[in-house]
Design a protein around this motif. Structure first.
Motif, PDB file in Angstrom:
ATOM      1  N   SER A 245       0.801  -1.212   0.000  1.00 44.36           N
ATOM      2  CA  SER A 245       0.000   0.000   0.000  1.00 44.36           C
ATOM      3  C   SER A 245       0.840   1.272   0.000  1.00 44.36           C
ATOM      4  CB  SER A 245      -0.916   0.021   1.236  1.00 44.36           C
ATOM      5  OG  SER A 245      -1.709  -1.129   1.282  1.00 44.36           O
ATOM      6  N   LEU A 246       2.107   1.174   0.408  1.00 36.26           N
ATOM      7  CA  LEU A 246       2.921   2.373   0.565  1.00 36.26           C
ATOM      8  C   LEU A 246       3.097   3.121  -0.756  1.00 36.26           C
ATOM      9  CD1 LEU A 246       5.768   1.373   3.051  1.00 36.26           C
ATOM     10  CD2 LEU A 246       3.904   2.985   3.410  1.00 36.26           C
ATOM     11  N   LEU A 247       3.444   2.400  -1.807  1.00 32.49           N
ATOM     12  CA  LEU A 247       3.668   3.053  -3.097  1.00 32.49           C
ATOM     13  C   LEU A 247       2.393   3.710  -3.598  1.00 32.49           C
ATOM     14  CD1 LEU A 247       5.515   3.719  -5.451  1.00 32.49           C
ATOM     15  CD2 LEU A 247       4.938   1.502  -6.455  1.00 32.49           C
TER      16      LEU A 247
ATOM     17  N   VAL B  74       2.301  10.753  12.836  1.00 35.52           N
ATOM     18  CA  VAL B  74       0.942  10.244  12.651  1.00 35.52           C
ATOM     19  C   VAL B  74       0.937   9.109  11.635  1.00 35.52           C
ATOM     20  CG1 VAL B  74      -1.327  10.806  11.708  1.00 35.52           C
ATOM     21  CG2 VAL B  74      -0.272  12.329  13.372  1.00 35.52           C
ATOM     22  N   CYS B  75       1.634   9.307  10.520  1.00 33.76           N
ATOM     23  CA  CYS B  75       1.696   8.263   9.484  1.00 33.76           C
ATOM     24  C   CYS B  75       2.404   7.014  10.002  1.00 33.76           C
ATOM     25  CB  CYS B  75       2.413   8.797   8.246  1.00 33.76           C
ATOM     26  SG  CYS B  75       1.524  10.094   7.372  1.00 33.76           S
ATOM     27  N   TRP B  76       3.508   7.199  10.716  1.00 32.02           N
ATOM     28  CA  TRP B  76       4.296   6.074  11.204  1.00 32.02           C
ATOM     29  C   TRP B  76       3.514   5.262  12.237  1.00 32.02           C
ATOM     30  CZ3 TRP B  76       7.772   2.667  10.417  1.00 32.02           C
ATOM     31  CH2 TRP B  76       8.458   2.042  11.452  1.00 32.02           C
ATOM     32  N   ILE B  77       2.841   5.937  13.154  1.00 30.18           N
ATOM     33  CA  ILE B  77       2.055   5.234  14.165  1.00 30.18           C
ATOM     34  C   ILE B  77       0.861   4.538  13.518  1.00 30.18           C
ATOM     35  CG2 ILE B  77       0.578   5.555  16.190  1.00 30.18           C
ATOM     36  CD1 ILE B  77       2.528   7.702  17.132  1.00 30.18           C
TER      37      ILE B  77
ATOM     38  N   LEU C 153       8.498   8.249   2.656  1.00 31.37           N
ATOM     39  CA  LEU C 153       8.305   6.815   2.482  1.00 31.37           C
ATOM     40  C   LEU C 153       9.622   6.059   2.598  1.00 31.37           C
ATOM     41  CD1 LEU C 153       5.702   6.711  -0.436  1.00 31.37           C
ATOM     42  CD2 LEU C 153       5.302   6.485   2.013  1.00 31.37           C
ATOM     43  N   LEU C 154      10.688   6.645   2.064  1.00 27.69           N
ATOM     44  CA  LEU C 154      12.000   6.007   2.177  1.00 27.69           C
ATOM     45  C   LEU C 154      12.441   5.940   3.636  1.00 27.69           C
ATOM     46  CD1 LEU C 154      14.451   4.802   0.769  1.00 27.69           C
ATOM     47  CD2 LEU C 154      15.381   7.112   0.520  1.00 27.69           C
ATOM     48  N   ALA C 155      12.184   7.014   4.380  1.00 24.57           N
ATOM     49  CA  ALA C 155      12.526   7.012   5.805  1.00 24.57           C
ATOM     50  C   ALA C 155      11.730   5.947   6.549  1.00 24.57           C
ATOM     51  CB  ALA C 155      12.270   8.390   6.410  1.00 24.57           C
ATOM     52  N   ILE C 156      10.463   5.759   6.174  1.00 20.54           N
ATOM     53  CA  ILE C 156       9.638   4.716   6.792  1.00 20.54           C
ATOM     54  C   ILE C 156      10.226   3.333   6.521  1.00 20.54           C
ATOM     55  CG2 ILE C 156       7.420   3.528   6.558  1.00 20.54           C
ATOM     56  CD1 ILE C 156       6.106   6.278   6.371  1.00 20.54           C
ATOM     57  N   LEU C 157      10.696   3.107   5.294  1.00 21.76           N
ATOM     58  CA  LEU C 157      11.309   1.819   4.970  1.00 21.76           C
ATOM     59  C   LEU C 157      12.595   1.598   5.765  1.00 21.76           C
ATOM     60  CD1 LEU C 157      10.808   1.673   1.094  1.00 21.76           C
ATOM     61  CD2 LEU C 157       9.491   0.493   2.859  1.00 21.76           C
ATOM     62  N   VAL C 158      13.363   2.673   5.960  1.00 19.46           N
ATOM     63  CA  VAL C 158      14.611   2.564   6.724  1.00 19.46           C
ATOM     64  C   VAL C 158      14.326   2.184   8.168  1.00 19.46           C
ATOM     65  CG1 VAL C 158      16.585   3.846   7.634  1.00 19.46           C
ATOM     66  CG2 VAL C 158      15.936   4.115   5.239  1.00 19.46           C
TER      67      VAL C 158
ATOM     68  N   GLY D 117      13.325   8.440  12.215  1.00 15.25           N
ATOM     69  CA  GLY D 117      12.995   8.547  10.795  1.00 15.25           C
ATOM     70  C   GLY D 117      12.716   9.978  10.387  1.00 15.25           C
ATOM     71  N   CYS D 118      12.069  10.728  11.275  1.00 10.89           N
ATOM     72  CA  CYS D 118      11.807  12.138  10.996  1.00 10.89           C
ATOM     73  C   CYS D 118      13.111  12.919  10.904  1.00 10.89           C
ATOM     74  CB  CYS D 118      10.912  12.716  12.084  1.00 10.89           C
ATOM     75  SG  CYS D 118      10.383  14.404  11.767  1.00 10.89           S
TER      76      CYS D 118
END
Length: 306
Positions: free
Chosen positions: A15-17, A139-142, A55-60, A86-87
């Protein structure tokens, strides 16, 4: 509905992409204040870079969180602290983007406290970007981690099981693998037992299926596959199955999967079809009949067949 998916609709990693594309188009068309003054193409590039960075930071941080043992660290603490990290990873890129697009923005002059602070120098600018981006990023990460934070085991039967008895390890490598398996078993809810059937991964989650139920835990599919060695096989980049649990194999032009004794359908990637035939070739004689019997369930990998 949160178990294994976002609102039960789709795996998170798939779903991320799509989410990134939708947000990029939305911000490009809606022309928010942050990109005021930019043309259509410039806005597209601006928001593609911004959202792509997030999104790249979320993957990391998803890769990092798999390396931590949740039995040693509270899960909420891991999620929040790695989200903040990540932020911070994203902030330098955001600062460079603002710097590069600033001459074309209508509000290129500082118009607020954080803009004034950011104008003092690079480090101030990066700090200001981190603070401004933190609420949306967290908010997105949680939200992504809600399935893990609120996951509850699904039980197929009554009671739990003891850890499978392993033979005594005869080498340091076997001892390490046994320790990995024991740690993995300790992370599972007792109610679903430890008779593993299949495991699927979704970002930093593992959806574990046993003979008694299923649960979501934190972990790496690669590490699990290594820990169980020849007992199981990974026939898909996101799915692993215990060999003794495979009842039938279906391989056709359109689809390929293993059917376990508990009714789980474990996908087989196109690249691993030959391996599946080599391992379970004797089971393929019933594949045609099997395909017709369960074709109605083809849209849901690892779906339990009732």
């Amino acid at each position: 509905m949160l178990q294994r998916t976002i609102l039960g609709l789709a795996p998170i990693q798939n779903s991320l992409l799509g989410t990134g594309v939708v947000l990029t188009v939305l911000f490009t068309v809606s022309r928010p204040e942050a990109s005021a003054g930019l043309g259509a193409l410039a806005r597209l590039l601006f928001w593609s870079a911004h959202i792509g960075t997030a999104l790249l930071a979320i993957l990391v941080v998803s890769a990092l969180i798999r390396r931590f043992n949740p039995t040693r660290w509270p899960l909420w603490w891991l999620v929040v602290s790695l989200g903040l990290f990540g932020c911070l990873l994203s902030a330098p890129v955001y600062w460079l983007l603002e710097l590069g697009f600033a001459p074309h923005l209508e509000h290129s002059e500082p118009d607020g406290y954080w803009d004034v602070l950011g104008a003092r120098g690079p480090w101030h600018g990066i700090a200001a970007e981190a603070v401004e981006a933190m609420p949306q990023f967290m908010v997105c990460w949680i939200a992504i981690n809600l399935p893990l934070l609120f996951a509850r085991p699904t039980v197929y039967g009554d009671g739990g099981g003891d850890n499978p008895s392993d033979p005594e390890p005869t080498s340091d490598t076997e001892q390490e693998m046994k320790q990995r398996r024991d740690q993995f078993f300790d992370s599972l809810p007792e109610v679903i037992g430890t008779d593993i059937v299949a495991i699927s991964s979704d970002l930093h989650y593992l959806n574990v299926y046993t003979e008694l139920g299923q649960a979501m835990v934190l972990g790496s599919l690669k590490n699990i596959a290594e820990a169980f060695g020849e007992e199981g096989v990974q026939l898909h980049r996101s799915h692993w199955v215990m060999k003794k649990q495979v009842k039938k194999v279906c391989i056709s032009r359109e689809d390929a999967y293993c059917l376990t004794h508990t009714g789980q359908r474990v996908p087989i990637s196109r690249a691993n079809r030959k391996l599946a035939k080599a391992l379970f070739g004797q089971l393929n004689h019933s594949a045609v009949a099997l395909q017709g019997a369960v074709s109605a369930n083809a849209a849901a990998p690892l779906k339990r067949v009732q």
